[in-house]
Design a protein around this motif. Structure first.
Motif, PDB file in Angstrom:
ATOM      1  N   VAL A 112       0.847  -1.196   0.000  1.00  0.00           N
ATOM      2  CA  VAL A 112       0.000   0.000   0.000  1.00  0.00           C
ATOM      3  C   VAL A 112       0.880   1.243   0.000  1.00  0.00           C
ATOM      4  O   VAL A 112       1.793   1.362   0.828  1.00  0.00           O
ATOM      5  N   GLN A 113       0.602   2.162  -0.912  1.00  0.00           N
ATOM      6  CA  GLN A 113       1.351   3.417  -0.998  1.00  0.00           C
ATOM      7  C   GLN A 113       0.549   4.563  -0.377  1.00  0.00           C
ATOM      8  O   GLN A 113      -0.603   4.392   0.012  1.00  0.00           O
ATOM      9  N   GLY A 114       1.182   5.718  -0.298  1.00  0.00           N
ATOM     10  CA  GLY A 114       0.592   6.849   0.410  1.00  0.00           C
ATOM     11  C   GLY A 114      -0.753   7.293  -0.114  1.00  0.00           C
ATOM     12  O   GLY A 114      -1.623   7.720   0.661  1.00  0.00           O
ATOM     13  N   ASN A 115      -0.960   7.218  -1.421  1.00  0.00           N
ATOM     14  CA  ASN A 115      -2.224   7.654  -2.016  1.00  0.00           C
ATOM     15  C   ASN A 115      -3.294   6.571  -1.983  1.00  0.00           C
ATOM     16  O   ASN A 115      -4.337   6.713  -2.622  1.00  0.00           O
ATOM     17  N   GLN A 116      -3.046   5.505  -1.235  1.00  0.00           N
ATOM     18  CA  GLN A 116      -3.969   4.374  -1.231  1.00  0.00           C
ATOM     19  C   GLN A 116      -4.552   4.073   0.153  1.00  0.00           C
ATOM     20  O   GLN A 116      -5.204   3.054   0.328  1.00  0.00           O
ATOM     21  N   THR A 117      -4.336   4.951   1.114  1.00  0.00           N
ATOM     22  CA  THR A 117      -4.867   4.741   2.454  1.00  0.00           C
ATOM     23  C   THR A 117      -4.947   6.057   3.221  1.00  0.00           C
ATOM     24  O   THR A 117      -4.227   7.017   2.902  1.00  0.00           O
ATOM     25  N   GLY A 129      12.455   2.769  12.556  1.00  0.00           N
ATOM     26  CA  GLY A 129      13.128   4.067  12.512  1.00  0.00           C
ATOM     27  C   GLY A 129      12.804   4.924  11.309  1.00  0.00           C
ATOM     28  O   GLY A 129      13.251   6.079  11.235  1.00  0.00           O
ATOM     29  N   PHE A 130      12.018   4.415  10.362  1.00  0.00           N
ATOM     30  CA  PHE A 130      11.699   5.174   9.155  1.00  0.00           C
ATOM     31  C   PHE A 130      10.193   5.408   9.068  1.00  0.00           C
ATOM     32  O   PHE A 130       9.405   4.473   9.276  1.00  0.00           O
ATOM     33  N   PRO A 131       9.768   6.648   8.746  1.00  0.00           N
ATOM     34  CA  PRO A 131       8.334   6.958   8.751  1.00  0.00           C
ATOM     35  C   PRO A 131       7.640   6.623   7.438  1.00  0.00           C
ATOM     36  O   PRO A 131       8.241   6.665   6.358  1.00  0.00           O
ATOM     37  N   PHE A 132       6.381   6.273   7.566  1.00  0.00           N
ATOM     38  CA  PHE A 132       5.479   6.176   6.411  1.00  0.00           C
ATOM     39  C   PHE A 132       4.279   7.053   6.707  1.00  0.00           C
ATOM     40  O   PHE A 132       3.651   6.944   7.758  1.00  0.00           O
ATOM     41  N   LYS A 133       3.950   7.937   5.759  1.00  0.00           N
ATOM     42  CA  LYS A 133       2.791   8.812   5.931  1.00  0.00           C
ATOM     43  C   LYS A 133       1.844   8.635   4.760  1.00  0.00           C
ATOM     44  O   LYS A 133       2.272   8.591   3.603  1.00  0.00           O
ATOM     45  N   SER A 134       0.565   8.504   5.064  1.00  0.00           N
ATOM     46  CA  SER A 134      -0.434   8.385   4.001  1.00  0.00           C
ATOM     47  C   SER A 134      -0.969   9.758   3.621  1.00  0.00           C
ATOM     48  O   SER A 134      -0.826  10.739   4.370  1.00  0.00           O
ATOM     49  N   GLN A 193       3.358  -4.155   8.198  1.00  0.00           N
ATOM     50  CA  GLN A 193       4.761  -4.511   8.064  1.00  0.00           C
ATOM     51  C   GLN A 193       5.428  -3.559   7.082  1.00  0.00           C
ATOM     52  O   GLN A 193       4.760  -2.792   6.385  1.00  0.00           O
ATOM     53  N   ALA A 194       6.743  -3.619   7.036  1.00  0.00           N
ATOM     54  CA  ALA A 194       7.495  -2.718   6.161  1.00  0.00           C
ATOM     55  C   ALA A 194       7.162  -2.980   4.707  1.00  0.00           C
ATOM     56  O   ALA A 194       6.967  -4.125   4.291  1.00  0.00           O
ATOM     57  N   GLY A 195       7.112  -1.902   3.932  1.00  0.00           N
ATOM     58  CA  GLY A 195       6.946  -2.011   2.496  1.00  0.00           C
ATOM     59  C   GLY A 195       8.295  -2.014   1.802  1.00  0.00           C
ATOM     60  O   GLY A 195       9.329  -2.272   2.418  1.00  0.00           O
ATOM     61  N   ARG A 196       8.267  -1.695   0.528  1.00  0.00           N
ATOM     62  CA  ARG A 196       9.501  -1.695  -0.255  1.00  0.00           C
ATOM     63  C   ARG A 196       9.788  -0.284  -0.748  1.00  0.00           C
ATOM     64  O   ARG A 196       8.940   0.353  -1.343  1.00  0.00           O
ATOM     65  N   GLY A 197      10.985   0.205  -0.510  1.00  0.00           N
ATOM     66  CA  GLY A 197      11.414   1.462  -1.101  1.00  0.00           C
ATOM     67  C   GLY A 197      11.352   2.659  -0.168  1.00  0.00           C
ATOM     68  O   GLY A 197      10.546   2.718   0.773  1.00  0.00           O
ATOM     69  N   PHE A 198      12.243   3.636  -0.458  1.00  0.00           N
ATOM     70  CA  PHE A 198      12.326   4.886   0.283  1.00  0.00           C
ATOM     71  C   PHE A 198      12.415   6.033  -0.713  1.00  0.00           C
ATOM     72  O   PHE A 198      12.891   5.864  -1.837  1.00  0.00           O
ATOM     73  N   GLU A 203      12.050   8.436   3.735  1.00  0.00           N
ATOM     74  CA  GLU A 203      10.721   8.061   4.197  1.00  0.00           C
ATOM     75  C   GLU A 203      10.277   6.823   3.428  1.00  0.00           C
ATOM     76  O   GLU A 203      10.585   6.678   2.242  1.00  0.00           O
ATOM     77  N   ARG A 204       9.551   5.972   4.084  1.00  0.00           N
ATOM     78  CA  ARG A 204       9.026   4.794   3.413  1.00  0.00           C
ATOM     79  C   ARG A 204       7.974   5.205   2.388  1.00  0.00           C
ATOM     80  O   ARG A 204       7.123   6.047   2.664  1.00  0.00           O
ATOM     81  N   THR A 205       8.010   4.593   1.217  1.00  0.00           N
ATOM     82  CA  THR A 205       7.029   4.908   0.179  1.00  0.00           C
ATOM     83  C   THR A 205       5.860   3.930   0.179  1.00  0.00           C
ATOM     84  O   THR A 205       4.881   4.138  -0.529  1.00  0.00           O
ATOM     85  N   SER A 206       5.970   2.864   0.975  1.00  0.00           N
ATOM     86  CA  SER A 206       4.874   1.901   1.040  1.00  0.00           C
ATOM     87  C   SER A 206       4.940   1.122   2.350  1.00  0.00           C
ATOM     88  O   SER A 206       5.976   1.100   3.030  1.00  0.00           O
ATOM     89  N   ILE A 207       3.826   0.506   2.692  1.00  0.00           N
ATOM     90  CA  ILE A 207       3.736  -0.417   3.810  1.00  0.00           C
ATOM     91  C   ILE A 207       2.914  -1.614   3.358  1.00  0.00           C
ATOM     92  O   ILE A 207       2.278  -1.578   2.300  1.00  0.00           O
TER      93      ILE A 207
END
Length: 233
Positions: A112-117, A129-134, A193-198, A203-207
């Protein structure tokens, strides 16, 4: 302002509606998904890349919806592959395609990416230690319909191309509902859980929500089963 209970009820209603729609149109869905094999000789370099399968899946989903519902198209720049407006909600529907032996297919997960939640729009998830923001809002203020919540769904296709059409036609299809951001107090964050990519800001680009870890409790109105394997007969 809508309560979490009201949003939760709408999530379930549209979830059940989409299950019924796609299962009732199972033959049309299957025929359209497999239609690429009618022109198989024109894509000789095709290797079953997931992005190509996913693009076809998006087209099939949109075709089923365009022909069978009276929802309005919503052209918001922040949203899913398909975004629809009803008088009660803004509905985001994304397509995901995974090879049958991919970890997300085997583990009941989706990326799931930021524009999907909207789950982490108010406050980011800090994972290792790395943020994910929707980016999706919990709800929208519609000038005609009033407050309408952001509802997010995924259709996940798992497939096998080892024997071309003979194996592809045995695909499986799952519908998922990502909880609205108001439900964090009820459902927590442990099923993510962790997604793939920064990105460049680290910042995390997905979860990846793991639906096997999203507890189902029939005594809790928020903890209903938010995934369903569609019967495409």
């Amino acid at each position: 302002m809508m309560t979490p209970q009201e949003i939760n009820k709408l999530e379930q209603q549209y979830f059940n509606f989409l299950i019924k729609l796609f299962e009732e149109k199972g033959t049309t869905f299957t025929k359209n998904l497999l239609s690429q094999y009618a022109i198989r000789d024109k894509w000789n370099n095709y290797q079953g890349d997931m992005s190509f399968i996913q693009r076809g899946l998006e087209n099939v989903i949109q075709g089923i919806l365009f022909e069978n519902v009276d929802w309005e198209i919503c052209s918001t720049p922040e949203g899913a592959d398909s975004v629809f407006q009803t008088s009660r909600a803004v509905i985001h529907i994304d397509a995901k395609a995974y090879k049958h032996d991919d970890g997300d297919a085997l583990g009941n997960k989706i990326t799931v990416q930021g524009n999907q939640t909207s789950y982490f729009t108010d406050a980011p998830l800090i994972y290792s230690g790395f943020p994910f923001k929707s980016n999706l809002p919990i709800s929208y203020k519609h000038k005609v319909y009033g407050e309408v919540p952001s509802l997010t769904y995924f259709l996940k296709l798992t497939y096998d191309l080892s024997n071309e059409l003979d194996s592809f036609r045995k695909f499986k299809l799952f519908l998922y509902c990502i909880p609205n951001g108001t439900h964090k107090a009820h459902l927590g964050i442990k099923f993510f859980q962790a997604g793939r990519g920064f990105n460049s800001r680290r910042e995390r680009t997905s979860i990846r929500p793991n639906f096997n870890k999203l507890v189902v409790d029939l005594n809790d109105e928020f903890k209903w089963k938010r995934y369903h394997e569609l019967d495409m007969i």
